[in-house]
Write an enzyme that holds these catalytic residues in place. Sequence first.
Site, PDB file in Angstrom:
ATOM      1  N   ASP A  88      15.261   6.874 -46.321  1.00 52.76           N
ATOM      2  CA  ASP A  88      13.930   7.368 -45.947  1.00 52.76           C
ATOM      3  C   ASP A  88      13.492   6.732 -44.623  1.00 52.76           C
ATOM      4  O   ASP A  88      13.090   5.566 -44.582  1.00 52.76           O
ATOM      5  CB  ASP A  88      12.948   7.010 -47.086  1.00 52.76           C
ATOM      6  CG  ASP A  88      11.536   7.483 -46.797  1.00 52.76           C
ATOM      7  OD1 ASP A  88      11.283   7.995 -45.694  1.00 52.76           O
ATOM      8  OD2 ASP A  88      10.675   7.328 -47.690  1.00 52.76           O
TER       9      ASP A  88
ATOM     10  N   GLU B  50       7.264   3.765 -51.976  1.00 52.34           N
ATOM     11  CA  GLU B  50       7.657   5.031 -51.339  1.00 52.34           C
ATOM     12  C   GLU B  50       9.068   5.459 -51.719  1.00 52.34           C
ATOM     13  O   GLU B  50       9.283   6.622 -52.074  1.00 52.34           O
ATOM     14  CB  GLU B  50       7.503   4.943 -49.814  1.00 52.34           C
ATOM     15  CG  GLU B  50       6.055   5.016 -49.392  1.00 52.34           C
ATOM     16  CD  GLU B  50       5.844   4.698 -47.929  1.00 52.34           C
ATOM     17  OE1 GLU B  50       6.824   4.556 -47.180  1.00 52.34           O
ATOM     18  OE2 GLU B  50       4.666   4.568 -47.527  1.00 52.34           O
TER      19      GLU B  50
END
Length: 563
Positions: free
Chosen positions: A169, A146
């Site tokens: 994130d 990710e």
Amino acid sequence: MAVIGIDLGTTNSLVCVFADGQTRLIPNSFGEMLTPSVVSVAKDGSIDVGAVAKERLVTHPESAAASFKRFMGTNKVFELSGRKFTPQELSSFVLRQLKEDAERFLGETVTEAVISVPAYFNDDQRYATKEAGELAGLRVERLINEPSAAALAASRLGGKEEGSFLVFDLGGGTLDVSVVDYFDNVIEIIAVSGDNHLGGDDFDEKIARCFCEQHQISYDELSSGDKASLLQCAEKCKRELSVSKEAACTFEMGGEKKITLDNAKLAELGQDLFDRAARVMARVLSDSGRSMEEMDEIILVGGSSKMPVVGFFLLTAFGKQPHMAASPDEIVAMGAGIYAGIKERKEELRDLVLTDICPFTLGIDVINNEDQQNPVMSPIIERNSILPSSRRRFYTNIVSYQAKMLIKIYQGEGYYCRENICLGEIEINIARKKKGENRIEVCFTYDINGILLVEVADLDKGTKEQAVLASGNSRLKGEDLKRRVEELKSYKLAPPGGIRTKLALARGERLFIQMTGERRRAVGTVMGNLHMTMGTGNDRMISKSLKEAEAVFDLLEGKKHRE
Ligand code: AMP
């Protein structure tokens, strides 16, 4: 045939494709890009994925499940309407829904996907994600981390053209922080670190617990339906704080109860969560060998980064004002979409290179002479090694004339094996020799998907004995996999027709449970009208009462009404 990029999120999932020189997010049947990663199974075995299932989480908790990504690669079983599912099977329903949405949007069959996974996913979790793809009828040759997907999209879709970036994130369930260089079309992930149990869900729980504490309710003793309802109210309150100074968490429990919060209070409630985030930041900077001053930009990614308290934390703790990525909820999916384009060898992406790294250390157990019960870790592939990575190390026997050697494989940074995750074990027959005379070679190959191959050989036996890692968790193989694919096919996804009415009914059911008095009566009236017009079969009347219902529900929930 198009390859799609999928962000299979803990809270929401998205699908993206690279077409006509750009990334295009694909809408679901409601025209929305975010599909809640929630699955509900009706008594007849029909499946709903997304918004309708999310409403059922409150009204029919025994038939719906959310946050199953947190259990990927474990043996946890979810029972929905009396049927049993593994986390990867539930994920496969989400993937199937996204595949169908993509096929409808593109007008062609989709058979292959690139799926993003948290960097900290271990071998079992990655394998489970691939398996979920297979169960959904998708070939998944490539998983992308990710943070790497976020970095890939963030560096291509704006912000500074080139430079060194720190990508922060914070999603629903995980935090990933990465240091990334982007120069001359090469996106190089330098270091990643994270916490896969830290995300927006934890803030929701903090608010819910604060609510319970103030009203002398035991949070841990709430029924699963009440807990889900309270968490939804808490989440709403948290989101409101992203745009307002103050927000209330209101919940019906023996009458209407409420607490009011501001961002200062939220920061206080989340103090231990920020302490954990600070540790992740310190580690990624230290691993990358860079200081914060050397970072050109902090890019915020993930739905939870929209909380003002996150920006405030980064500014006060690290002295740098972060920048919100253009679309923080969508950026991981866009990165997966770009990677899908690279995989399809799209002309526009021909020169783009992404180099990724192994986010954790992989090694085996070796004897600890001080304490034989407590083996220590012998690292073979160190964290932040560039992928693909293949390393070998040599070991020997610790007992004279032993016939077998059992090697346990671990992932993690702890000195003692017990602090790390055991990925599996390999047993190998070895030549019977005196202590210290065997020469055993252990070779680890970690591929670009983060899947590990382990080979062990006794060099003195002449022939190389090889063994492949056997996981501790059950993995479906061959016939078993085929059989389960067929079984899951018998679960039909709800057709897109009439989905808006279905959502309105599911939402009405939830509001009826959550509200009391006047407001509850209003829900009852609207639901009655909707059912009545549905009985007439007159499309125009149904559409009219559907719009009325949506308007009333939006009003009751304080949402802006959309036509
Ligand atoms: P993701 O996994 O990136 O989709 O992030 C989902 C998380 O982001 C959930 O915990 C949401 O509650 C949270 N989130 C989404 N939008 C907002 C917002 N505007 N303010 C605060 N949290 C948000």
